[in-house]
Every structure is written in C-alpha cells, then in structure tokens.
Enzyme design. Structure first.
Site, PDB file in Angstrom:
ATOM      1  N   ASP A 205       6.224   4.212 -10.316  1.00 38.75           N
ATOM      2  CA  ASP A 205       5.521   3.368 -11.285  1.00 38.75           C
ATOM      3  C   ASP A 205       4.176   3.972 -11.673  1.00 38.75           C
ATOM      4  O   ASP A 205       3.761   3.900 -12.833  1.00 38.75           O
ATOM      5  CB  ASP A 205       5.313   1.968 -10.712  1.00 38.75           C
ATOM      6  CG  ASP A 205       6.593   1.145 -10.689  1.00 38.75           C
ATOM      7  OD1 ASP A 205       7.579   1.555 -11.340  1.00 38.75           O
ATOM      8  OD2 ASP A 205       6.610   0.093 -10.021  1.00 38.75           O
TER       9      ASP A 205
ATOM     10  N   GLU B  47       6.732  -6.706 -13.015  1.00 33.81           N
ATOM     11  CA  GLU B  47       5.950  -5.780 -13.827  1.00 33.81           C
ATOM     12  C   GLU B  47       6.201  -4.349 -13.358  1.00 33.81           C
ATOM     13  O   GLU B  47       6.474  -4.109 -12.175  1.00 33.81           O
ATOM     14  CB  GLU B  47       4.445  -6.075 -13.732  1.00 33.81           C
ATOM     15  CG  GLU B  47       4.021  -7.413 -14.306  1.00 33.81           C
ATOM     16  CD  GLU B  47       4.028  -7.452 -15.820  1.00 33.81           C
ATOM     17  OE1 GLU B  47       4.233  -6.391 -16.447  1.00 33.81           O
ATOM     18  OE2 GLU B  47       3.844  -8.546 -16.388  1.00 33.81           O
ATOM     19  N   CYS B  48       6.078  -3.394 -14.295  1.00 29.42           N
ATOM     20  CA  CYS B  48       6.316  -1.988 -13.960  1.00 29.42           C
ATOM     21  C   CYS B  48       5.064  -1.294 -13.438  1.00 29.42           C
ATOM     22  O   CYS B  48       5.134  -0.185 -12.933  1.00 29.42           O
ATOM     23  CB  CYS B  48       6.809  -1.242 -15.199  1.00 29.42           C
ATOM     24  SG  CYS B  48       5.589  -1.210 -16.533  1.00 29.42           S
ATOM     25  N   GLY B  49       3.914  -1.938 -13.586  1.00 34.48           N
ATOM     26  CA  GLY B  49       2.679  -1.333 -13.098  1.00 34.48           C
ATOM     27  C   GLY B  49       1.595  -1.217 -14.146  1.00 34.48           C
ATOM     28  O   GLY B  49       0.402  -1.235 -13.834  1.00 34.48           O
TER      29      GLY B  49
END
Length: 273
Positions: free
Chosen positions: A132, A242-244
């Site tokens: 990420d 969330e992906c980051g």
C-alpha cells in the site's frame, strides 16, 4: 448562509474552529456549489482520482464550471496493477474533457516487471503495508511535492461506509493537505443518476458485475447479497476499507518501515537458503 471568510485563497494553519466554520457553510451547498467555492478559495488545487464514478462526476461538473486553463489538474496514481479497462477509461476521459492526467507510478518502476524485480511477486499477499505504501502512499506524496499541491478534490462519500461514514466536506490531513469531498453527502443512486443523465464515461467493468474497481488482484465481482457500495474490494478483509492514500501518512510510513525490515530479512534468508 454567507461566505465564512473573505480570505482568498485560504491560508494555513487551519484551526478546528476555522475548519468547523468552513464546513458549516459547505454542508449547506450542492456539489457544484462546493466545487465553485473550491475554485475560488482553495490554494494549489488538484484532483486525485482513480476514475471511479464519484470522481468522474466531479470531473464532469468541473468541466462545466471552469475554463480549460483553470481546471484543477488530475492526478492518477498508477499502481501498475489496474485493469486494462481502467487505462482505457483514462484515455476516454482525456479525449472527452481535454484534460491532462498526471500519472505517478511506484518509484523507479515503469512496468510490472520493474516492480516485481524490485519487490518480488505478489507483494500484497505477504507485506500488505509495504505494498500500500509503495504503490499508493509514496507516489501520492511525490505527486503532491512535485506539483506543489496544497488542496485535493477526492471522490469519497459518506455513504461508502467504513472510514468514510463520518466524512466532512473539507478535511485537513496529518501533513496539512486540504482534502475536499464535494459529493460527501450524495448517495450511490444520486451519483449513478448524474452519470446517466450527463452521459459521463464510466468503466465498462461496472456492467460486468463489478461494483467498485481497484487493482485487479484485490477486486472481484460483487456476489449475491453484497449490498455495500465497495462490495468486491479486498475480499476476506472485512476490516480493510482504504488502500492507504486516505490514511494517516506518518502511520502508513511507520508501518511500511517496520514491514520493510521484515521483508529485507526474509529476502536475505531466502537467498542464503
């Protein structure tokens, strides 16, 4: 409600009181009005987008609000693992709206082969925090620094749930970056209706059983009974929403650093065995 401030553009620092005043004003506005306000008040304004439906709505709205020279530049973080259909959509958007898309990839990598030579195959399975960080967070920070970004328009909405459930129109992240969420209060139905009524380009995968689209390896078709707006993302990881890119930067950096040490250790052991 009157304008909360005559300061143009807004200047940091942003106290909690100042942010609350601005948000009280923005909550009373429609998305187009929020975007018009942003064009006038937010410094160093850009739009980050993965070309999901909400981001596409914002792109279309801005095309009708701003002259070509004053449209916020678009930033796309290319993880190198997007679907071919997503890259096709980007070309359609560039042609339709005559906008330039600034593309940022993992540092030192132009292709999947470059990435896997540097980090190994299927990094996301063993070291998710590293993945990420290197495909989303670091390229994002690099984009903001190189383009002198102070404010970004996002496609996040409260109805998407998870970390977004309490979303406000304007936020300030841990680095001081202003994040504007113009469609924060819209439902999926409203977004979809706008897309149809305005003939906005959309990812053709949405017609093939996908509901939310990211990297091919973390995206699957939504199954029967999957009602969430982001159904099909990160299957089997219920706690991940969330992906980051919209997480705390310093916390993501710390986690990636810790995981990175483990990754290097394992790599050395693999090579010596």
């Amino acid at each position: 409600m009157s304008e909360p401030t005559s300061e143009k553009p807004l200047r940091p620092p942003f106290s909690a009181e100042k942010l609350a005043t601005v948000n009280a004003h923005l909550r009373s506005l429609e998305p187009q009005q929020i975007l018009a306000w942003a064009l006038e008040y937010l410094p160093g304004l850009h739009q980050t987008t993965a070309f999901g439906l909400t981001g596409l709505v914002a792109i279309d709205m801005l095309s009708k609000l701003a002259q070509p020279e004053s449209k916020p530049p678009l930033i796309f973080i290319d993880t190198l693992y997007h679907f071919p259909e997503t890259y096709q959509l980007i070309s359609e958007v560039e042609d339709r709206y005559k906008v330039k898309v600034h593309v940022f990839k993992p540092e030192g990598c132009e292709t999947v082969q470059d990435f896997e030579k540097k980090w190994g195959e299927r990094l996301w399975e063993q070291y998710e925090e590293i993945y990420d960080y290197v495909v989303k967070v670091e390229p994002g920070r690099r984009a903001y620094e190189q383009l002198k970004v102070q404010s970004v328009i996002t496609g996040r909405r409260a109805s998407q749930g998870g970390d977004r459930a309490s979303l406000q129109p304007l936020e300030v992240d841990s680095t001081g970056l202003l994040k504007l969420n113009p469609l924060f209060a819209w439902s999926f139905v409203q977004v979809e209706q706008y897309i149809k009524e305005n003939n906005v380009p959309r990812n053709i995968l949405l017609d093939q059983g996908y509901r939310s689209i990211g990297d091919w390896h973390s995206t699957s078709k939504s199954g029967e009974g999957d009602a969430g707006e982001r159904a099909g993302r990160w299957a089997g990881k219920e706690s991940k929403t969330e992906c980051g890119l919209h997480k705390d930067y310093f916390e993501m950096h710390r986690k990636a650093r810790v995981s990175g040490l483990a990754h290097k250790t394992m790599t050395r052991l693999d090579r010596s065995s």
